[in-house]
Scaffold this motif. Structure first.
Motif, PDB file in Angstrom:
ATOM      1  N   ARG A 194      59.651 -15.226 116.861  1.00 16.48           N
ATOM      2  CA  ARG A 194      59.606 -14.045 117.737  1.00 16.48           C
ATOM      3  C   ARG A 194      58.195 -13.467 117.800  1.00 16.48           C
ATOM      4  O   ARG A 194      57.746 -13.012 118.859  1.00 16.48           O
ATOM      5  CB  ARG A 194      60.608 -12.997 117.255  1.00 16.48           C
ATOM      6  CG  ARG A 194      62.055 -13.368 117.551  1.00 16.48           C
ATOM      7  CD  ARG A 194      62.987 -12.195 117.314  1.00 16.48           C
ATOM      8  NE  ARG A 194      63.093 -11.835 115.907  1.00 16.48           N
ATOM      9  CZ  ARG A 194      63.899 -12.422 115.025  1.00 16.48           C
ATOM     10  NH1 ARG A 194      64.662 -13.437 115.406  1.00 16.48           N
ATOM     11  NH2 ARG A 194      63.949 -12.006 113.770  1.00 16.48           N
ATOM     12  N   ILE A 195      57.515 -13.477 116.680  1.00 15.74           N
ATOM     13  CA  ILE A 195      56.152 -12.936 116.670  1.00 15.74           C
ATOM     14  C   ILE A 195      55.212 -13.854 117.447  1.00 15.74           C
ATOM     15  O   ILE A 195      54.315 -13.379 118.168  1.00 15.74           O
ATOM     16  CB  ILE A 195      55.667 -12.725 115.224  1.00 15.74           C
ATOM     17  CG1 ILE A 195      56.454 -11.568 114.596  1.00 15.74           C
ATOM     18  CG2 ILE A 195      54.166 -12.430 115.186  1.00 15.74           C
ATOM     19  CD1 ILE A 195      56.231 -11.377 113.128  1.00 15.74           C
ATOM     20  N   ARG A 196      55.443 -15.163 117.338  1.00 17.76           N
ATOM     21  CA  ARG A 196      54.553 -16.085 118.055  1.00 17.76           C
ATOM     22  C   ARG A 196      54.735 -16.018 119.568  1.00 17.76           C
ATOM     23  O   ARG A 196      53.845 -16.438 120.317  1.00 17.76           O
ATOM     24  CB  ARG A 196      54.748 -17.515 117.537  1.00 17.76           C
ATOM     25  CG  ARG A 196      54.150 -17.716 116.142  1.00 17.76           C
ATOM     26  CD  ARG A 196      53.981 -19.188 115.799  1.00 17.76           C
ATOM     27  NE  ARG A 196      53.475 -19.357 114.445  1.00 17.76           N
ATOM     28  CZ  ARG A 196      52.187 -19.274 114.095  1.00 17.76           C
ATOM     29  NH1 ARG A 196      51.270 -19.015 115.032  1.00 17.76           N
ATOM     30  NH2 ARG A 196      51.821 -19.460 112.850  1.00 17.76           N
ATOM     31  N   THR A 197      55.849 -15.474 120.021  1.00 15.43           N
ATOM     32  CA  THR A 197      55.974 -15.251 121.464  1.00 15.43           C
ATOM     33  C   THR A 197      55.038 -14.132 121.918  1.00 15.43           C
ATOM     34  O   THR A 197      54.601 -14.121 123.075  1.00 15.43           O
ATOM     35  CB  THR A 197      57.424 -14.897 121.863  1.00 15.43           C
ATOM     36  OG1 THR A 197      57.803 -13.653 121.259  1.00 15.43           O
ATOM     37  CG2 THR A 197      58.387 -15.993 121.423  1.00 15.43           C
ATOM     38  N   LEU A 198      54.729 -13.197 121.004  1.00 15.34           N
ATOM     39  CA  LEU A 198      53.794 -12.111 121.308  1.00 15.34           C
ATOM     40  C   LEU A 198      52.352 -12.490 120.977  1.00 15.34           C
ATOM     41  O   LEU A 198      51.423 -12.052 121.649  1.00 15.34           O
ATOM     42  CB  LEU A 198      54.177 -10.857 120.518  1.00 15.34           C
ATOM     43  CG  LEU A 198      55.523 -10.206 120.821  1.00 15.34           C
ATOM     44  CD1 LEU A 198      55.799  -9.066 119.850  1.00 15.34           C
ATOM     45  CD2 LEU A 198      55.553  -9.702 122.253  1.00 15.34           C
TER      46      LEU A 198
END
Length: 303
Positions: A194-198
């Motif tokens: 999820r963080i790597r999508t940001l």
């Protein structure tokens, strides 16, 4: 004076209100008539016996405090009798009628005693972590545990430094995080993805406030253990080679107390008080601090 104290380690039920002698300031100290005292995670850990810092029983409790100076010790020139101040209780004894302070600052004009009492520990801890990670303009910071007192403070201080902040929190707190200036993500399985999508290339640094056992994931995102600091997971820090930030060992960041007024006056900092309690409600405050989902801080109001 009336004060909260515990004579054995355990749950909130070990707290009792007792009569203790009034303290008097030594050199460099001031005594304040306490108007409000904050509840921090350290308070509950000391009461349970999880940490001790070498203290013996019985123990008083509380670090965060705000009130009015009514006695000053030798050499004190920064404040005077009658000044409104906030700071850290020298003897971990803020839940009482009087408290002694060596580290203090004048309360910003925009704040009352309750709001001021919520700040000191959160300010010092968040500032220390951000300083150690060298958070500044252009950096991307991941905060694990972004909605409690320390987390809410760290978000706003990092944003004020010009950083991009990604905050991990429950879905119910995402709107709150956005008001503070952070980009929210949800805790739990799949956090890294999820963080790597940001932030597809990861983050520049990560500050762990929740102590929820995700240091390996934070290292993955930051690229190296040296770019991760935890204030809550001592065992995990040792296991993963991450720095455990401790004000007693590293040196405290009390400069934050005198600096926060400018951000408050500019409308760039706000730490919510979730609930207030009377002194004799301290056990309930500790119970909620340990088991509730607190947004901001819990504060005792001292009559």
């Amino acid at each position: 004076m009336k004060a909260a104290q515990f004579s054995r380690f355990g749950g909130p039920e070990v707290l009792e209100i007792v009569d203790l002698p009034d303290p008097h300031p030594g050199p460099g100290q001031v005594r304040i008539a306490v108007r409000a005292a904050g509840i921090s995670a350290t308070d509950t850990k000391l009461r349970s016996g999880e940490v001790s810092f070498g203290a013996t029983l019985p123990q008083t409790t509380g670090a965060d405090v705000a009130g009015v100076v009514d006695e000053v010790g030798d050499g004190v020139t920064d404040v005077a009798v009658g000044d409104r101040v906030f700071g850290i209780s020298d003897d971990h004894a803020s839940a009482a009628g009087f408290a002694l302070l060596s580290f203090r600052a004048v309360i910003p004009r925009a704040l009352g005693f309750v709001d001021a009492a919520a700040l000191p520990v959160a300010l010092e801890t968040a500032t220390r972590g951000l300083d150690q990670l060298r958070i500044g303009a252009g950096t991307t910071l991941l905060l694990n545990g972004a909605t409690g007192g320390i987390g809410s403070t760290a978000v706003q201080l990092a944003v004020a430094r010009g950083a991009r902040v990604i905050g991990a929190a429950s879905a119910a707190n995402h709107g709150y995080l956005r008001t503070l200036g952070a980009e929210p993500v949800t805790y739990g399985d799949g956090l890294v993805e999820r963080i790597r999508t940001l932030a597809p290339h990861g983050v520049d640094a990560a500050l762990d406030i929740a102590g929820s056992g995700v240091l390996a994931e934070l290292i993955d995102l930051a690229g190296t253990p040296e770019r991760v600091v935890t204030v809550a997971d001592m065992a995990g820090a040792e296991k993963h080679g991450v720095h455990f930030s401790n004000g007693f060992v590293d040196g405290p960041a009390f400069h934050a107390l005198g600096e926060i007024g400018a951000l408050i006056e500019a409308g760039r900092f706000w730490l919510p008080v979730d609930r207030t309690f009377p002194l004799d409600g301290i056990a309930e405050a500790h119970r909620i601090s340990e088991h509730g989902h607190v947004r901001g801080r819990l504060v005792l109001v001292i009559d």
